[in-house]
Design a protein around this motif. Structure first.
Motif, PDB file in Angstrom:
ATOM      1  N   TYR A   1       0.808  -1.225   0.000  1.00 57.93           N
ATOM      2  CA  TYR A   1       0.000   0.000   0.000  1.00 57.93           C
ATOM      3  C   TYR A   1       0.839   1.272   0.000  1.00 57.93           C
ATOM      4  N   ILE A   2       2.072   1.177   0.438  1.00 58.13           N
ATOM      5  CA  ILE A   2       2.966   2.335   0.393  1.00 58.13           C
ATOM      6  C   ILE A   2       3.663   2.433  -0.964  1.00 58.13           C
ATOM      7  N   LEU A   3       4.156   1.323  -1.457  1.00 58.37           N
ATOM      8  CA  LEU A   3       4.946   1.343  -2.694  1.00 58.37           C
ATOM      9  C   LEU A   3       4.117   1.622  -3.941  1.00 58.37           C
ATOM     10  N   VAL A   4       2.913   1.090  -4.013  1.00 54.95           N
ATOM     11  CA  VAL A   4       2.112   1.310  -5.224  1.00 54.95           C
ATOM     12  C   VAL A   4       1.839   2.800  -5.471  1.00 54.95           C
ATOM     13  N   PRO A   5       1.395   3.581  -4.476  1.00 55.54           N
ATOM     14  CA  PRO A   5       1.230   5.018  -4.734  1.00 55.54           C
ATOM     15  C   PRO A   5       2.538   5.715  -5.109  1.00 55.54           C
TER      16      PRO A   5
ATOM     17  N   PRO B   1       8.018  17.161  -5.503  1.00 57.30           N
ATOM     18  CA  PRO B   1       8.318  15.740  -5.309  1.00 57.30           C
ATOM     19  C   PRO B   1       8.507  15.363  -3.838  1.00 57.30           C
ATOM     20  N   VAL B   2       9.009  16.289  -3.039  1.00 55.83           N
ATOM     21  CA  VAL B   2       9.176  16.010  -1.612  1.00 55.83           C
ATOM     22  C   VAL B   2       7.809  15.848  -0.950  1.00 55.83           C
ATOM     23  N   VAL B   3       6.928  16.810  -1.199  1.00 53.55           N
ATOM     24  CA  VAL B   3       5.586  16.759  -0.589  1.00 53.55           C
ATOM     25  C   VAL B   3       4.827  15.532  -1.076  1.00 53.55           C
ATOM     26  N   TRP B   4       4.857  15.272  -2.372  1.00 54.48           N
ATOM     27  CA  TRP B   4       4.104  14.125  -2.890  1.00 54.48           C
ATOM     28  C   TRP B   4       4.646  12.805  -2.359  1.00 54.48           C
ATOM     29  N   THR B   5       5.942  12.704  -2.187  1.00 54.51           N
ATOM     30  CA  THR B   5       6.496  11.478  -1.601  1.00 54.51           C
ATOM     31  C   THR B   5       5.938  11.269  -0.202  1.00 54.51           C
ATOM     32  N   ILE B   6       5.928  12.319   0.589  1.00 57.49           N
ATOM     33  CA  ILE B   6       5.380  12.221   1.946  1.00 57.49           C
ATOM     34  C   ILE B   6       3.892  11.868   1.901  1.00 57.49           C
ATOM     35  N   LEU B   7       3.142  12.525   1.022  1.00 59.37           N
ATOM     36  CA  LEU B   7       1.703  12.262   0.943  1.00 59.37           C
ATOM     37  C   LEU B   7       1.407  10.833   0.487  1.00 59.37           C
ATOM     38  N   TYR B   8       2.169  10.333  -0.485  1.00 65.31           N
ATOM     39  CA  TYR B   8       1.960   8.953  -0.939  1.00 65.31           C
ATOM     40  C   TYR B   8       2.264   7.961   0.179  1.00 65.31           C
ATOM     41  N   ILE B   9       3.284   8.238   0.965  1.00 67.05           N
ATOM     42  CA  ILE B   9       3.592   7.355   2.100  1.00 67.05           C
ATOM     43  C   ILE B   9       2.469   7.404   3.134  1.00 67.05           C
ATOM     44  N   LEU B  10       1.995   8.609   3.460  1.00 71.42           N
ATOM     45  CA  LEU B  10       0.898   8.735   4.430  1.00 71.42           C
ATOM     46  C   LEU B  10      -0.365   8.040   3.942  1.00 71.42           C
ATOM     47  N   MET B  11      -0.702   8.223   2.646  1.00 65.76           N
ATOM     48  CA  MET B  11      -1.918   7.562   2.157  1.00 65.76           C
ATOM     49  C   MET B  11      -1.740   6.051   2.123  1.00 65.76           C
ATOM     50  N   GLY B  12      -0.525   5.587   1.859  1.00 68.58           N
ATOM     51  CA  GLY B  12      -0.275   4.145   1.885  1.00 68.58           C
ATOM     52  C   GLY B  12      -0.416   3.569   3.282  1.00 68.58           C
ATOM     53  N   ILE B  13       0.104   4.278   4.271  1.00 62.94           N
ATOM     54  CA  ILE B  13      -0.044   3.827   5.658  1.00 62.94           C
ATOM     55  C   ILE B  13      -1.516   3.820   6.049  1.00 62.94           C
TER      56      ILE B  13
END
Length: 156
Positions: A12-16, A50-62
């Protein structure tokens, strides 16, 4: 096949993250185009995205992992909504940067905001922590809407 524990969370973290990276590559030199645009006040420098989106994708994956691990009967429907919003999310940079369709991209972003708001409500009802993890995403989408609309009005 049911995934267990840590594997499920990594999925769920890696796919986003991969989807976001793919959208960035498909949309081409989006950040180069962004640097050349007339931008409204409060516009961050290109490296912030890219920094913000990386953080957001990790949060949504969690958040999705928390929902997937729950025993709530509504979790499968919420996870389907998660995948739908992710697909809509991935299309936005293609519309805005790749195709230069500023107005359509703004409408698409409004659709994404509505989908994420609904997702937040679903996740919140299943696991409060998952709902809280989506709040930064909603806030960023609101800010992105301001940027998108302002850039459109400025003639992009």
């Amino acid at each position: 096949m049911e995934m267990k524990g840590k594997k499920k969370c990594w999925f769920y973290i890696l796919v986003p993250l991969v989807a976001g990276a793919a959208a960035g590559m498909i949309s081409g030199s989006g950040m180069a185009a962004y640097e050349q645009m007339a931008k409204p006040p409060l516009s961050p420098p290109g490296w912030v995205f890219p920094v913000v989106w990386t953080i957001l994708y990790i949060l949504m994956g969690i958040a999705a992992c928390l929902v997937a691990k729950s025993y709530d009967p509504d979790s499968q429907e919420a996870l389907r909504a998660f995948w739908v919003q992710l697909i809509v999310n991935v299309i936005w940079p293609i519309l805005f940067f790749g195709l230069g369709l500023c107005g359509l991209a703004f409408g698409w972003l409004v659709l994404l905001w509505v989908l994420v708001f609904r997702l937040w409500k679903q996740f919140q009802s299943i696991d409060k922590r998952a709902g809280y993890l989506l709040v930064p995403y909603l806030l960023w989408l609101t800010f992105a809407g301001y940027l998108n609309l302002s850039i459109c009005l400025m003639g992009y």
